[in-house]
Design an enzyme around this catalytic site. Structure first.
Site, PDB file in Angstrom:
ATOM      1  N   GLN A  34      -2.529 -40.704 -41.792  1.00 34.19           N
ATOM      2  CA  GLN A  34      -1.327 -40.688 -40.967  1.00 34.19           C
ATOM      3  C   GLN A  34      -1.207 -39.354 -40.236  1.00 34.19           C
ATOM      4  O   GLN A  34      -1.342 -38.294 -40.834  1.00 34.19           O
ATOM      5  CB  GLN A  34      -0.094 -40.948 -41.855  1.00 34.19           C
ATOM      6  CG  GLN A  34       1.196 -41.151 -41.084  1.00 34.19           C
ATOM      7  CD  GLN A  34       1.195 -42.396 -40.199  1.00 34.19           C
ATOM      8  OE1 GLN A  34       0.524 -43.374 -40.488  1.00 34.19           O
ATOM      9  NE2 GLN A  34       1.918 -42.350 -39.106  1.00 34.19           N
ATOM     10  N   ASP A  82      -8.315 -46.947 -37.343  1.00 34.22           N
ATOM     11  CA  ASP A  82      -7.378 -46.401 -36.361  1.00 34.22           C
ATOM     12  C   ASP A  82      -8.042 -46.256 -34.985  1.00 34.22           C
ATOM     13  O   ASP A  82      -7.362 -46.059 -33.977  1.00 34.22           O
ATOM     14  CB  ASP A  82      -6.915 -45.010 -36.813  1.00 34.22           C
ATOM     15  CG  ASP A  82      -5.428 -44.948 -37.101  1.00 34.22           C
ATOM     16  OD1 ASP A  82      -4.681 -45.774 -36.555  1.00 34.22           O
ATOM     17  OD2 ASP A  82      -5.030 -44.047 -37.860  1.00 34.22           O
ATOM     18  N   LYS A 106       3.027 -49.966 -43.499  1.00 33.17           N
ATOM     19  CA  LYS A 106       1.625 -50.399 -43.428  1.00 33.17           C
ATOM     20  C   LYS A 106       1.180 -50.988 -44.767  1.00 33.17           C
ATOM     21  O   LYS A 106       0.541 -52.043 -44.823  1.00 33.17           O
ATOM     22  CB  LYS A 106       0.733 -49.212 -43.027  1.00 33.17           C
ATOM     23  CG  LYS A 106       0.908 -48.817 -41.565  1.00 33.17           C
ATOM     24  CD  LYS A 106       0.278 -47.472 -41.205  1.00 33.17           C
ATOM     25  CE  LYS A 106       0.682 -47.082 -39.780  1.00 33.17           C
ATOM     26  NZ  LYS A 106       0.167 -45.782 -39.327  1.00 33.17           N
TER      27      LYS A 106
HETATM   28  N1  GUN Z   1       0.999 -41.363 -36.034  1.00 32.94           N
HETATM   29  C1  GUN Z   1       1.626 -41.947 -34.989  1.00 32.94           C
HETATM   30  N2  GUN Z   1       0.954 -43.047 -34.589  1.00 32.94           N
HETATM   31  C2  GUN Z   1      -0.114 -43.147 -35.402  1.00 32.94           C
HETATM   32  C3  GUN Z   1      -1.180 -44.082 -35.502  1.00 32.94           C
HETATM   33  O1  GUN Z   1      -1.312 -45.041 -34.735  1.00 32.94           O
HETATM   34  N3  GUN Z   1      -2.088 -43.849 -36.482  1.00 32.94           N
HETATM   35  C4  GUN Z   1      -1.987 -42.790 -37.321  1.00 32.94           C
HETATM   36  N4  GUN Z   1      -2.937 -42.637 -38.241  1.00 32.94           N
HETATM   37  N5  GUN Z   1      -1.022 -41.909 -37.252  1.00 32.94           N
HETATM   38  C5  GUN Z   1      -0.095 -42.096 -36.310  1.00 32.94           C
END
Ligand code: GUN
Length: 295
Positions: free
Chosen positions: A98, A121, A54
């Site tokens: 995350q 998100d 990311k």
């Molecule tokens: N863990 C697995 N998928 C995601 C996601 O789309 N966003 C976040 N923040 N954590 C994740």
């Protein structure tokens, strides 16, 4: 008959090129630089690699990107304080925590503490609620990526029988909801299957579009789908390591047997994964625009 391969890598690249132009223009014309912070608690290797990807993508697009890595023992209170700090930071338009978080931290409490206007998100209840109502909001990145993949591949969703497997808050529930919204890329008849579904094959065999987000490697096989189905495989399962030491990935769909019957299918890797990251960038740019009063 070989299925068309819907490449997330290619689609994500095209969207990132559009975003790069938008970001360059935001900087040149409005002196606005979109800012994203990613927060990782603990040292889970999969989470580490997602967060690194990311940040790398953000940098490449000219997004201001900050990465905070905290020890697994970080308290809920400390994390909440950090979220509060970034809620008040004008350089930051997007806050991503995350998941999963360590078990001693209440995930909902932390996600709810994010300013909904910085919730790139799309996990805050305000954004989840707006999505359900079909209002403008931050859409969750993976479901949004699935929608874009289908639309850009020219797949007709209106009136289609869409079957979703998996009812997580991150993928299954929101993607099912997006597919039934009354707008382009929606208007489908949606069935949501899960671990308690009695006759899974009955549903998978009548799907025009099958979206699998169950987290079980190679769960769906060729004899469970109909001829001409469009398959979106959201699964990312680590099934070992390659000779060079990298994680070996498998989707939730047994690619070879399903490809023989499908009209189109996403690969793993190179399918939904790159789209998720790209949609995060798109949401961050959207947030920067909103904060600057440019929408
Ligand atoms: N863990 C697995 N998928 C995601 C996601 O789309 N966003 C976040 N923040 N954590 C994740």
């Amino acid at each position: 008959m070989g299925a068309k391969i819907i490449s997330g890598t290619e689609t994500a690249k095209a969207i990132r090129e559009e975003l790069k132009l938008e970001i360059d223009e935001l900087r040149a014309k409005h002196n606005v630089v979109p800012g994203l912070v990613t927060i990782l608690v603990g040292d889970d290797p999969a989470s580490q690699s997602y967060v690194a990807a990311k940040n790398k993508t953000a940098h490449a697009l000219g997004i201001h990107s900050e990465q905070v890595t905290l020890p697994a023992g970080t308290s809920e209170e400390e994390l909440l304080e950090l979220v509060g700090k970034f809620n008040d930071d004008p350089k930051i338009h997007g806050i991503l925590i995350q998941l999963p978080l360590p078990r001693h931290i209440n995930e909902a409490k932390v996600l709810y503490a994010i300013d909904p206007d910085k919730d790139v998100d799309g996990f805050h209840p305000v954004n989840v609620g707006k999505m359900m109502l079909g209002e403008q909001c931050f859409l969750p990145c993976t479901p949004h990526g699935v929608l874009e993949l289908l639309m850009r591949a020219g797949v007709e969703t209106s009136g289609a029988e869409v079957v979703v497997i998996g009812r997580s808050n991150i993928v299954g529930k929101p993607v099912a909801n997006l597919m039934l919204q009354k707008r382009p890329g929606g208007n489908a008849t949606v069935t949501l299957c899960h671990t308690r579904t009695k006759d899974m094959d009955f549903h998978t065999k009548r799907a025009d579009i099958l979206i699998v987000a169950a987290g079980v490697a190679n769960m769906i096989k060729g004899d469970q789908v109909k001829e001409g189905v469009v398959v979106i495989d959201v699964g990312v399962n680590r099934i070992g390591t390659t000779e060079s030491g990298k994680a070996k990935l498998a989707g939730d769909v047994e690619f070879d047997s399903v490809r023989d019957k499908a009209a189109a299918i996403t690969p793993v890797p190179g399918g939904v994964g790159p789209m998720t990251i790209t949609m995060l960038m798109k949401n961050t740019v959207q947030s920067a625009r909103q904060h600057a009063g440019l929408v």
